[in-house]
Design a protein around this motif. Structure first.
Motif, PDB file in Angstrom:
ATOM      1  N   THR A  63       0.818  -1.224   0.000  1.00  0.00           N
ATOM      2  CA  THR A  63       0.000   0.000   0.000  1.00  0.00           C
ATOM      3  C   THR A  63       0.848   1.269   0.000  1.00  0.00           C
ATOM      4  N   SER A  64       2.088   1.173   0.453  1.00  0.00           N
ATOM      5  CA  SER A  64       2.937   2.368   0.490  1.00  0.00           C
ATOM      6  C   SER A  64       3.818   2.523  -0.745  1.00  0.00           C
ATOM      7  N   THR A  65       3.820   1.511  -1.613  1.00  0.00           N
ATOM      8  CA  THR A  65       4.699   1.574  -2.785  1.00  0.00           C
ATOM      9  C   THR A  65       3.939   1.508  -4.107  1.00  0.00           C
ATOM     10  N   ILE A  66       3.160   0.477  -4.309  1.00  0.00           N
ATOM     11  CA  ILE A  66       2.486   0.267  -5.598  1.00  0.00           C
ATOM     12  C   ILE A  66       1.007   0.635  -5.532  1.00  0.00           C
ATOM     13  N   TYR A  67       0.295   0.033  -4.570  1.00  0.00           N
ATOM     14  CA  TYR A  67      -1.163   0.232  -4.483  1.00  0.00           C
ATOM     15  C   TYR A  67      -1.477   1.319  -3.462  1.00  0.00           C
ATOM     16  N   THR A  68      -1.043   2.530  -3.770  1.00  0.00           N
ATOM     17  CA  THR A  68      -1.142   3.620  -2.792  1.00  0.00           C
ATOM     18  C   THR A  68      -2.581   4.054  -2.514  1.00  0.00           C
ATOM     19  N   THR A 107      24.277   4.815   7.407  1.00  0.00           N
ATOM     20  CA  THR A 107      23.648   4.392   8.665  1.00  0.00           C
ATOM     21  C   THR A 107      22.342   5.119   8.923  1.00  0.00           C
ATOM     22  N   ASP A 108      22.318   6.444   8.734  1.00  0.00           N
ATOM     23  CA  ASP A 108      21.122   7.236   9.060  1.00  0.00           C
ATOM     24  C   ASP A 108      19.912   6.794   8.253  1.00  0.00           C
ATOM     25  N   LEU A 109      20.081   6.644   6.943  1.00  0.00           N
ATOM     26  CA  LEU A 109      18.955   6.248   6.100  1.00  0.00           C
ATOM     27  C   LEU A 109      18.560   4.800   6.355  1.00  0.00           C
ATOM     28  N   TYR A 110      19.534   3.935   6.657  1.00  0.00           N
ATOM     29  CA  TYR A 110      19.215   2.534   6.970  1.00  0.00           C
ATOM     30  C   TYR A 110      18.326   2.452   8.205  1.00  0.00           C
ATOM     31  N   VAL A 111      18.613   3.292   9.189  1.00  0.00           N
ATOM     32  CA  VAL A 111      17.827   3.286  10.426  1.00  0.00           C
ATOM     33  C   VAL A 111      16.436   3.875  10.186  1.00  0.00           C
ATOM     34  N   ARG A 112      16.340   4.923   9.346  1.00  0.00           N
ATOM     35  CA  ARG A 112      15.073   5.624   9.168  1.00  0.00           C
ATOM     36  C   ARG A 112      14.165   5.015   8.111  1.00  0.00           C
ATOM     37  N   ALA A 113      14.724   4.309   7.138  1.00  0.00           N
ATOM     38  CA  ALA A 113      13.922   3.781   6.025  1.00  0.00           C
ATOM     39  C   ALA A 113      12.980   2.678   6.492  1.00  0.00           C
ATOM     40  N   ASN A 114      11.733   2.740   6.028  1.00  0.00           N
ATOM     41  CA  ASN A 114      10.770   1.682   6.361  1.00  0.00           C
ATOM     42  C   ASN A 114      11.167   0.354   5.734  1.00  0.00           C
ATOM     43  N   PHE A 115      11.622   0.411   4.476  1.00  0.00           N
ATOM     44  CA  PHE A 115      12.015  -0.789   3.749  1.00  0.00           C
ATOM     45  C   PHE A 115      13.381  -0.538   3.099  1.00  0.00           C
ATOM     46  N   PRO A 116      14.476  -0.743   3.843  1.00  0.00           N
ATOM     47  CA  PRO A 116      15.816  -0.402   3.339  1.00  0.00           C
ATOM     48  C   PRO A 116      16.188  -1.097   2.035  1.00  0.00           C
ATOM     49  N   LEU A 117      15.849  -2.380   1.897  1.00  0.00           N
ATOM     50  CA  LEU A 117      16.219  -3.103   0.675  1.00  0.00           C
ATOM     51  C   LEU A 117      15.551  -2.486  -0.543  1.00  0.00           C
ATOM     52  N   LEU A 118      14.285  -2.143  -0.409  1.00  0.00           N
ATOM     53  CA  LEU A 118      13.564  -1.540  -1.524  1.00  0.00           C
ATOM     54  C   LEU A 118      14.155  -0.174  -1.875  1.00  0.00           C
ATOM     55  N   THR A 119      14.562   0.573  -0.855  1.00  0.00           N
ATOM     56  CA  THR A 119      15.201   1.873  -1.087  1.00  0.00           C
ATOM     57  C   THR A 119      16.519   1.697  -1.836  1.00  0.00           C
ATOM     58  N   THR A 120      17.284   0.669  -1.451  1.00  0.00           N
ATOM     59  CA  THR A 120      18.556   0.393  -2.131  1.00  0.00           C
ATOM     60  C   THR A 120      18.332   0.028  -3.592  1.00  0.00           C
TER      61      THR A 120
END
Length: 367
Positions: free
Chosen positions: A106-111, A241-254
């Motif tokens: 719901t937060s990525t594709i089916y918003t 480190t900062d974005l890894y800690v704050r990101a909801n889904f780090p792998l998807l962000t990467t």
């Protein structure tokens, strides 16, 4: 229990898919910051030790799930009560993982799609899988295993080629000493995902060669632990480190940062398939364990008679378990491990093993 038998290779596949499931989705070990990978490796070592408890109980009662042998160890009524609590625990965990992947979609594709619609489609698919039986679930796992593993390797290569890896983000190692790593290990990584092998106390009786259980399960845990560690290292190196800690889904962000020759980009949609497959098997195994446990305690011959009402319970719990995703993650990584995972994964099985040891030693002495 269902009359099903699976091969050792199928059990191995299920262990890997289950362990990786939602562990690669969230920022595992984020409290340890750039040392998250160390806490994950410690969690793997601790998880292997915890699995030996389950394995020893399996050796005492190779043909019974935990909901049955707990009655033999502690007595009928106390055992049924503990078994029922395990059923609730498995279903609760299924609802938490279902919420994880519902939020992902719901937060990525089916918003614009309500969370309950996404979760409903997933749980209907899982109920259908339960109706087909555990052997079918295991065979489907074999089918998808190579596909998602190839996708994982391709993703790793694309991240490397894109020049996203900055190893300086992993330094300094042990900047704040060893205590943050130990706290993350005890409060998170030993129970999630490695302690979650407790679900296989319901599934091990299905394997057709009980002599291979130890090597297969521990091998699957080691492989998945290495994969999760590599994923964490890549995420930290790519995001910082900062974005890894704050990101909801780090792998998807990467993955979304991959850019090659201004042509290959926006690959996060393809790798969503990889995440959804892992999530499907994790939810399915948790849900199957809950349904099989309930059928065992209440003496139902067919699991399908319970799958629909319990599926409705899991669906309802998944959307009411937290008011928003931030609250859901906070509960899942900080509250649940202490108050649910530790008792059900470590404390109760350890006590059962101690009692079973003395009971079986007494039986041998009387013989």
């Amino acid at each position: 229990m269902e009359k099903a038998k699976i091969k050792a290779s199928q059990l191995f596949v299920l262990v890997v898919l289950f362990e990786m499931g939602s562990a690669i989705l969230v920022g595992l070990g984020a409290q340890a910051k750039q040392d998250a990978w160390i806490s994950i490796l410690l969690g793997l070592v601790g998880g292997l030790g915890v699995f030996l408890i389950y394995y020893r109980l399996f050796l005492y009662y190779p043909d019974l799930p935990i909901t049955s042998y707990v009655q033999k160890i502690t007595g009928k009524w106390i055992g049924r009560m503990i078994g029922f609590l395990y059923v609730i625990y498995f279903l609760y965990c299924a609802s938490r993982v279902l919420r994880d992947f519902g939020e992902l979609l719901t937060s990525t594709i089916y918003t614009n799609t309500p969370l309950i619609v996404i979760n409903c489609l997933m749980i209907v698919t899982i109920i259908y899988a339960i109706h087909k039986g555990f052997e079918v679930i295991a065979r489907v796992g074999e089918l998808f295993f190579m596909i998602i593993y190839i996708m994982a390797v391709v993703g790793f290569l694309l991240v490397m080629i894109s020049g996203l890896i900055h190893l300086q983000n992993l330094r300094p190692i042990l900047e704040n000493g060893f205590m943050p790593i130990v706290k993350t290990f005890l409060g998170e990584t030993i129970t999630f995902p490695f302690g979650e092998m407790v679900v296989f106390t319901m599934l091990l009786p299905y394997i057709n060669d009980s002599k291979k259980v130890k090597i297969v399960c521990m091998g699957g845990m080691i492989l998945s632990g290495i994969n999760i560690t590599i994923t964490a290292v890549i995420n930290i190196a790519a995001l910082g480190t900062d974005l890894y800690v704050r990101a909801n889904f780090p792998l998807l962000t990467t993955i979304s940062k991959i850019r090659i020759a201004e042509f290959i980009e926006r690959l996060d949609v393809f790798f969503m398939l990889y995440l959804i497959v892992g999530g499907f098997f994790k939810i399915t195994l948790y849900f199957y364990a809950g349904v099989a446990g309930a059928a065992d305690i209440f003496k139902f011959d067919k699991l399908r008679n319970l799958s629909l009402p319990l599926g409705g319970f899991v669906l309802f719990a998944s959307v009411t378990i937290a008011s928003n995703f931030a609250e859901h993650i906070k509960e899942g990584l900080r509250v649940v491990p202490v108050y649910l995972h530790w008792p059900f994964q470590i404390i109760i099985p350890s006590m059962l093993l101690i009692i079973a040891f003395f009971r079986n030693r007494k039986k041998k002495a009387n013989q």
